[in-house]
Scaffold this active site. Structure first.
Site, PDB file in Angstrom:
ATOM      1  N   CYS A 100     -23.240  22.993  50.347  1.00 51.66           N
ATOM      2  CA  CYS A 100     -22.927  24.206  51.097  1.00 51.66           C
ATOM      3  C   CYS A 100     -22.220  23.809  52.392  1.00 51.66           C
ATOM      4  O   CYS A 100     -22.752  23.041  53.185  1.00 51.66           O
ATOM      5  CB  CYS A 100     -24.217  24.971  51.404  1.00 51.66           C
ATOM      6  SG  CYS A 100     -24.015  26.282  52.610  1.00 51.66           S
ATOM      7  N   CYS A 104     -18.984  29.989  55.793  1.00 52.43           N
ATOM      8  CA  CYS A 104     -18.640  31.300  55.200  1.00 52.43           C
ATOM      9  C   CYS A 104     -19.470  32.450  55.764  1.00 52.43           C
ATOM     10  O   CYS A 104     -18.998  33.586  55.794  1.00 52.43           O
ATOM     11  CB  CYS A 104     -18.829  31.276  53.697  1.00 52.43           C
ATOM     12  SG  CYS A 104     -18.597  29.689  52.940  1.00 52.43           S
ATOM     13  N   THR A 191     -28.510  29.465  57.105  1.00 52.12           N
ATOM     14  CA  THR A 191     -27.543  28.450  56.675  1.00 52.12           C
ATOM     15  C   THR A 191     -26.603  28.111  57.823  1.00 52.12           C
ATOM     16  O   THR A 191     -25.960  29.000  58.362  1.00 52.12           O
ATOM     17  CB  THR A 191     -26.727  28.992  55.486  1.00 52.12           C
ATOM     18  OG1 THR A 191     -27.602  29.216  54.402  1.00 52.12           O
ATOM     19  CG2 THR A 191     -25.647  28.022  55.067  1.00 52.12           C
ATOM     20  N   GLU A 257     -30.581  24.574  56.478  1.00 56.65           N
ATOM     21  CA  GLU A 257     -31.088  25.911  56.772  1.00 56.65           C
ATOM     22  C   GLU A 257     -32.148  25.785  57.864  1.00 56.65           C
ATOM     23  O   GLU A 257     -32.810  24.761  57.969  1.00 56.65           O
ATOM     24  CB  GLU A 257     -31.722  26.564  55.535  1.00 56.65           C
ATOM     25  CG  GLU A 257     -30.747  26.824  54.399  1.00 56.65           C
ATOM     26  CD  GLU A 257     -30.383  25.574  53.630  1.00 56.65           C
ATOM     27  OE1 GLU A 257     -31.215  24.636  53.583  1.00 56.65           O
ATOM     28  OE2 GLU A 257     -29.277  25.507  53.071  1.00 56.65           O
ATOM     29  N   HIS A 292     -20.586  38.257  51.001  1.00 56.27           N
ATOM     30  CA  HIS A 292     -21.213  36.963  50.686  1.00 56.27           C
ATOM     31  C   HIS A 292     -21.451  36.816  49.180  1.00 56.27           C
ATOM     32  O   HIS A 292     -21.456  35.701  48.659  1.00 56.27           O
ATOM     33  CB  HIS A 292     -22.508  36.774  51.485  1.00 56.27           C
ATOM     34  CG  HIS A 292     -22.754  35.334  51.820  1.00 56.27           C
ATOM     35  ND1 HIS A 292     -21.844  34.547  52.475  1.00 56.27           N
ATOM     36  CD2 HIS A 292     -23.800  34.520  51.536  1.00 56.27           C
ATOM     37  CE1 HIS A 292     -22.318  33.316  52.592  1.00 56.27           C
ATOM     38  NE2 HIS A 292     -23.504  33.267  52.018  1.00 56.27           N
ATOM     39  N   TYR A 296     -19.903  33.569  46.711  1.00 60.25           N
ATOM     40  CA  TYR A 296     -20.552  32.693  45.731  1.00 60.25           C
ATOM     41  C   TYR A 296     -19.697  32.501  44.482  1.00 60.25           C
ATOM     42  O   TYR A 296     -19.914  31.542  43.739  1.00 60.25           O
ATOM     43  CB  TYR A 296     -21.934  33.267  45.350  1.00 60.25           C
ATOM     44  CG  TYR A 296     -23.007  33.015  46.392  1.00 60.25           C
ATOM     45  CD1 TYR A 296     -22.686  32.770  47.711  1.00 60.25           C
ATOM     46  CD2 TYR A 296     -24.352  33.013  46.043  1.00 60.25           C
ATOM     47  CE1 TYR A 296     -23.659  32.543  48.664  1.00 60.25           C
ATOM     48  CE2 TYR A 296     -25.338  32.783  46.989  1.00 60.25           C
ATOM     49  CZ  TYR A 296     -24.985  32.560  48.297  1.00 60.25           C
ATOM     50  OH  TYR A 296     -25.955  32.334  49.237  1.00 60.25           O
ATOM     51  N   CYS A 299     -17.719  29.237  46.155  1.00 60.58           N
ATOM     52  CA  CYS A 299     -18.399  27.992  46.548  1.00 60.58           C
ATOM     53  C   CYS A 299     -19.231  27.411  45.415  1.00 60.58           C
ATOM     54  O   CYS A 299     -19.177  26.212  45.154  1.00 60.58           O
ATOM     55  CB  CYS A 299     -19.244  28.202  47.798  1.00 60.58           C
ATOM     56  SG  CYS A 299     -20.843  28.993  47.525  1.00 60.58           S
ATOM     57  N   GLU A 447     -30.636  28.838  46.300  1.00 59.36           N
ATOM     58  CA  GLU A 447     -29.743  29.726  47.047  1.00 59.36           C
ATOM     59  C   GLU A 447     -28.926  30.604  46.100  1.00 59.36           C
ATOM     60  O   GLU A 447     -28.584  31.744  46.429  1.00 59.36           O
ATOM     61  CB  GLU A 447     -28.836  28.940  47.982  1.00 59.36           C
ATOM     62  CG  GLU A 447     -28.208  29.884  48.997  1.00 59.36           C
ATOM     63  CD  GLU A 447     -27.182  29.233  49.871  1.00 59.36           C
ATOM     64  OE1 GLU A 447     -26.523  28.300  49.401  1.00 59.36           O
ATOM     65  OE2 GLU A 447     -27.040  29.681  51.012  1.00 59.36           O
TER      66      GLU A 447
HETATM   67 FE1  SF4 Z   1     -22.832  27.984  51.715  1.00 59.93          FE
HETATM   68 FE2  SF4 Z   1     -21.632  29.128  49.655  1.00 59.93          FE
HETATM   69 FE3  SF4 Z   1     -22.823  30.648  51.511  1.00 59.93          FE
HETATM   70 FE4  SF4 Z   1     -20.536  29.288  52.013  1.00 59.93          FE
HETATM   71  S1  SF4 Z   1     -20.814  31.001  50.554  1.00 59.93           S
HETATM   72  S2  SF4 Z   1     -22.312  29.439  53.321  1.00 59.93           S
HETATM   73  S3  SF4 Z   1     -20.856  27.414  50.855  1.00 59.93           S
HETATM   74  S4  SF4 Z   1     -23.783  29.167  50.104  1.00 59.93           S
HETATM   75 FE    FE Z   2     -25.544  31.481  51.276  1.00 54.17          FE
END
Ligand code: SF4
Ligand code: FE
Length: 483
Positions: A100, A104, A191, A257, A292, A296, A299, A447
């Site tokens: 991660c 983001c 995060t 985190e 968000h 995902y 990422c 996550e």
């Molecule tokens: Fe982490 Fe993915 Fe959230 Fe970005 S979108 S902060 S890489 S979990």
């Molecule tokens: Fe996240």
């Protein structure tokens, strides 16, 4: 300054005097802590790649506000191209870090607060949009990493914020002054808070009129007095203290985190983006969560690419690459991973303009994206473990491998195909272990389940957006039903 180099970013974080605790002690310099440093390296990648001409298009944007080139992580999406490029950028970073990269959450908070504060001002004549824009331009100009903090501890889930026996279970305003407010509470599972310059706080659920003190959104620097973090443990975290690169699996990158506490923190008026307009709390939550959930689809896919690659390498090293069932498992993993990507791209391509002029994803498709993410990475991990074999969890340590007596024995008995070193075989298995069960499993597995909202939260949104009444009408029309 518009774009920081990776090195400048590290220095800027090192210079922040944040209050951080881990294993019962205060950490003087988190940037140099062996357990925490890999997470900083992951965020650094968002700066390093932005410096490279081949990634300029993906990693940076020319700001329509200032005409200057800014990092995409501080951008407001101005069209569906921006939304798609965001997902592509996240896939790239997942591929480069297998972890991660944290930045983001701030980008998603930016876009949620930008559009929502505009609509609050329109209704109430408040100054929130101007406040936010000033803050945003500062972040763009200084190329800051911003955390987005939504998740309150929530206490008794059957009770609204104002009904909790401990009133601090949701972050709230405890004092109102002419120059700002004082807030108290905590945000859980934050995060990247540790590696951020600033933090944007948002409410965590829809609220009624009695929750006025809880309907608060603002931004403060991470080293503000009263803000402190308690770092969350990750499986196998202390392997990073053992001076072993192999056993860690991914020694360079990671995520982090923290339980982030706001112990009577003062927030000046010009950093407030919502203050008591309870009916807008839900809009802010839905928009942040929607962005968000889109994230995902980028990422996790990038990290999935690394895991699929690692499983394929393990199969090569085991001599099993030609087995038809192994080939089929790799196809299945790829199919699942690309399905997640399809959702990320689709909810972006179907994005629409908000009243503020910024663009937002298609909410139904973004929620479907995240709902798939609560399942597919688990299946991808299962298949990777299947291909890897039991050695990924029974292999001796690097210290044994380096021992003059034991090393040659391990080398002899744990070899796979003849022309591949045992060390390489163990390295790829440790990477799979890291993603499936180790420090990276926080980001790739749990996550995937709970980040950006637990599965039921998406199912509620899918129920709301799915337009079942329309589908019923379609069926009745085809069946020639007249009621
Ligand atoms: Fe982490 Fe993915 Fe959230 Fe970005 S979108 S902060 S890489 S979990
Ligand atoms: Fe996240």
């Amino acid at each position: 300054m518009a774009l920081m180099t990776g090195e400048q970013y590290i220095e800027s974080i090192r210079n922040l005097k944040m209050e951080v605790y881990m294993f019962g002690k205060q950490i003087d310099c988190p940037a140099d802590d062996p357990i925490l440093r890999p997470s900083l390296n992951s965020v650094r990648m968002t700066y390093d790649l932005a410096q490279l001409p081949e990634y300029q298009e993906l990693m940076t944007v020319v700001s329509p506000d200032t005409g200057k080139r800014i990092n995409r992580f501080t951008n407001i999406h101005r069209g569906t191209d921006d939304l798609r490029n965001k997902v592509k950028m996240q896939r790239l970073l997942g591929q480069r870090t297998a972890a991660c990269f944290q930045r983001c959450v701030g980008m998603d908070a930016f876009n949620a607060v930008y559009s929502t504060s505009y609509e609050i001002d329109k209704k109430y004549g408040t100054q929130y949009f101007e406040n936010f824009k000033k803050f945003m331009l500062e972040c763009q100009e200084k190329d800051l990493t911003v955390d987005g903090a939504m998740t309150d501890p929530k206490g008794d889930r059957s009770k609204a914020p104002h009904q909790q026996s401990d009133p601090d279970m949701f972050l709230r305003v405890v004092e109102r002054r002419p120059d700002g407010v004082v807030v108290r509470g905590a945000k859980a599972h934050q995060t990247g808070a540790l590696n951020s310059h600033e933090i944007i706080v948002m409410p965590t659920i829809s609220m009624g009129p009695e929750d006025k003190d809880y309907a608060i959104s603002f931004a403060v620097p991470m080293d503000t007095k009263g803000v402190f973090m308690i770092i969350g443990r990750q499986s196998c975290d202390t392997r990073k203290l053992e001076n072993t690169e192999m056993d860690v699996g991914n020694a360079e990158f990671g995520g982090v985190e923290a339980l982030t506490v706001f112990d009577d923190v003062f927030v000046p008026n010009d950093r407030i983006f919502l203050n008591g307009e309870t009916e807008f709390a839900g809009m802010l939550v839905e928009r942040f969560a929607g962005f968000h959930r889109q994230s995902y689809g980028g990422c996790k896919v990038g990290v999935g690419d690394v895991l699929i690659g690692a499983a394929a390498v393990a199969a090569d090293y085991n001599g099993a690459a030609k087995a038809s069932h192994v080939k089929d498992k790799l196809i299945e993993m790829t199919h699942l991973n690309e399905t997640l990507y399809c959702c990320g791209i689709a909810c972006s391509a179907e994005g629409t303009q908000t009243e503020s002029g910024s663009y937002i994803i298609d909410m139904l498709l973004a929620n479907v994206c995240k709902q798939n993410v609560t399942r597919f990475p688990y299946e991808i991990v299962r298949l990777a473990e299947d291909i890897a074999g039991g050695l990924m969890v029974t292999a001796p340590s690097e210290a044994d491998f380096r021992n003059p007596k034991l090393g040659p024995i391990i080398d002899k008995y744990l070899r796979g195909v003849e022309n591949v070193s045992t060390e390489n075989r163990l390295r790829i298995l440790r990477l799979i272990e890291n993603l499936a069960l180790g420090t990276a499993a926080v980001g790739y597995r749990t996550e995937s389940m709970h980040g950006a909202g637990s599965p039921q939260a998406q199912r509620i949104m899918i129920a709301r957006q799915g337009n079942l009444a329309h589908k019923k009408e379609l069926a009745k029309a085809i069946a020639h039903i007249k009621e």
